[in-house]
Design a protein around this motif. Structure first.
Motif, PDB file in Angstrom:
ATOM      1  N   GLY A  88       0.811  -1.212   0.000  1.00 44.05           N
ATOM      2  CA  GLY A  88       0.000   0.000   0.000  1.00 44.05           C
ATOM      3  C   GLY A  88       0.843   1.260   0.000  1.00 44.05           C
ATOM      4  O   GLY A  88       0.537   2.232  -0.705  1.00 44.05           O
ATOM      5  N   TYR A  89       1.921   1.259   0.790  1.00 48.29           N
ATOM      6  CA  TYR A  89       2.803   2.425   0.838  1.00 48.29           C
ATOM      7  C   TYR A  89       3.504   2.652  -0.497  1.00 48.29           C
ATOM      8  O   TYR A  89       3.731   3.790  -0.908  1.00 48.29           O
ATOM      9  CB  TYR A  89       3.840   2.262   1.947  1.00 48.29           C
ATOM     10  CG  TYR A  89       3.254   2.240   3.338  1.00 48.29           C
ATOM     11  CD1 TYR A  89       2.187   3.067   3.682  1.00 48.29           C
ATOM     12  CD2 TYR A  89       3.762   1.397   4.315  1.00 48.29           C
ATOM     13  CE1 TYR A  89       1.647   3.046   4.962  1.00 48.29           C
ATOM     14  CE2 TYR A  89       3.235   1.374   5.600  1.00 48.29           C
ATOM     15  CZ  TYR A  89       2.178   2.195   5.920  1.00 48.29           C
ATOM     16  OH  TYR A  89       1.641   2.176   7.180  1.00 48.29           O
ATOM     17  N   GLU A  92       0.736   4.126  -2.979  1.00 48.17           N
ATOM     18  CA  GLU A  92       0.315   5.519  -2.831  1.00 48.17           C
ATOM     19  C   GLU A  92       1.287   6.474  -3.500  1.00 48.17           C
ATOM     20  O   GLU A  92       0.949   7.629  -3.772  1.00 48.17           O
ATOM     21  CB  GLU A  92       0.145   5.879  -1.359  1.00 48.17           C
ATOM     22  CG  GLU A  92       1.425   5.944  -0.554  1.00 48.17           C
ATOM     23  CD  GLU A  92       1.194   6.322   0.903  1.00 48.17           C
ATOM     24  OE1 GLU A  92       0.015   6.581   1.264  1.00 48.17           O
ATOM     25  OE2 GLU A  92       2.167   6.361   1.673  1.00 48.17           O
ATOM     26  N   ASP A 123      -4.699   2.349  -3.576  1.00 48.45           N
ATOM     27  CA  ASP A 123      -3.260   2.112  -3.703  1.00 48.45           C
ATOM     28  C   ASP A 123      -2.866   1.427  -5.003  1.00 48.45           C
ATOM     29  O   ASP A 123      -1.683   1.383  -5.348  1.00 48.45           O
ATOM     30  CB  ASP A 123      -2.746   1.285  -2.517  1.00 48.45           C
ATOM     31  CG  ASP A 123      -2.802   2.066  -1.206  1.00 48.45           C
ATOM     32  OD1 ASP A 123      -2.609   3.292  -1.257  1.00 48.45           O
ATOM     33  OD2 ASP A 123      -3.040   1.455  -0.152  1.00 48.45           O
TER      34      ASP A 123
END
Length: 229
Positions: A88-89, A92, A123
């Motif tokens: 997810g990081y 983004e 994401d």
């Protein structure tokens, strides 16, 4: 890209098995993300480190795009536990990342937090999640019960899996064996086939499995309101 979770490293056996299975499925370049020096105790530090790992993955994909013409839409990040949020990081920071698969995303410090903190449908172009050890009012699991993808799969309500111990990745792989038997839908590499065409998120798929053949006991596909939300 395959990303391990908390307390693991790139040498754990399930990673090798997953890489082998992916290479049997198609002509892919499989990249293993080993962040073992940052995934250890304390858990609070590992959660902080996961943000850095996600940023580094995004940096790598951008470099591959700039230098060899790789398309971010062709990338698929598969992450387990904290590795799911790492995906997810990375996503983004990459507006056009193709897909993230979250395998029992870590719950503590993530469940019911803001989208910026955890894996969420924005994401990637497609986010699918398998919940096998979720924490709820009736269970003290390590994973999330909250839906966080375009589609979220809940074997045995996403809490306790028959025939499996509390090792969450063992639980996950054992349930995936259900699909080798056939007849249980697309809770696997082909989950993109059940993405809602209108972009609907948090579509929940529920099924029951057993600890012996036939592993697939019931396959109910429905929209439902979780009793935990």
């Amino acid at each position: 890209m395959v990303v391990h979770g908390f307390l693991e490293n790139g040498l754990v056996d399930w990673l090798k098995k997953m890489i082998d299975e992916l290479l049997k499925t198609g002509d892919f370049n499989v990249i293993l993300i080993d962040w073992g020096k940052g995934s250890g105790l304390p858990y609070t530090q590992a959660t902080a480190n996961s943000r850095v790992v996600g940023a580094e993955i995004a940096k790598l994909i951008i470099a591959l795009k700039e230098h060899v013409g790789a398309n971010p839409e062709d990338f698929h990040i598969i992450g387990q536990s904290l590795g799911a949020h790492i995906g997810g990081y990375a996503g983004e920071r990459l507006p056009n990342l193709g897909r993230i698969t979250g395998l029992d995303p870590a719950g503590p410090y993530f469940q019911y937090t803001d989208n910026a903190v955890r894996l969420d449908p924005t994401d990637a172009k497609f986010v699918d999640v398998i919940h096998t050890d979720g924490k709820s009012i009736i269970s003290l699991g390590y994973g999330m019960i909250q839906p966080v993808g375009h589609v979220d799969f809940y074997p045995n309500s996403g809490v306790n899996q028959p025939g499996c111990d509390k090792n969450t990745i063992t639980t996950l792989l054992s349930n995936l064996n259900v699909y080798n038997e056939g007849g249980c839908g697309y809770m696997d590499f082909h989950a993109d086939r059940v993405k809602a065409p209108d972009g609907t998120t948090n579509v929940k798929y529920v099924l029951d499995t057993g600890d012996s053949k036939p592993f697939c006991r019931k396959n109910d596909i429905e929209f439902f309101k979780s009793i935990w939300t």
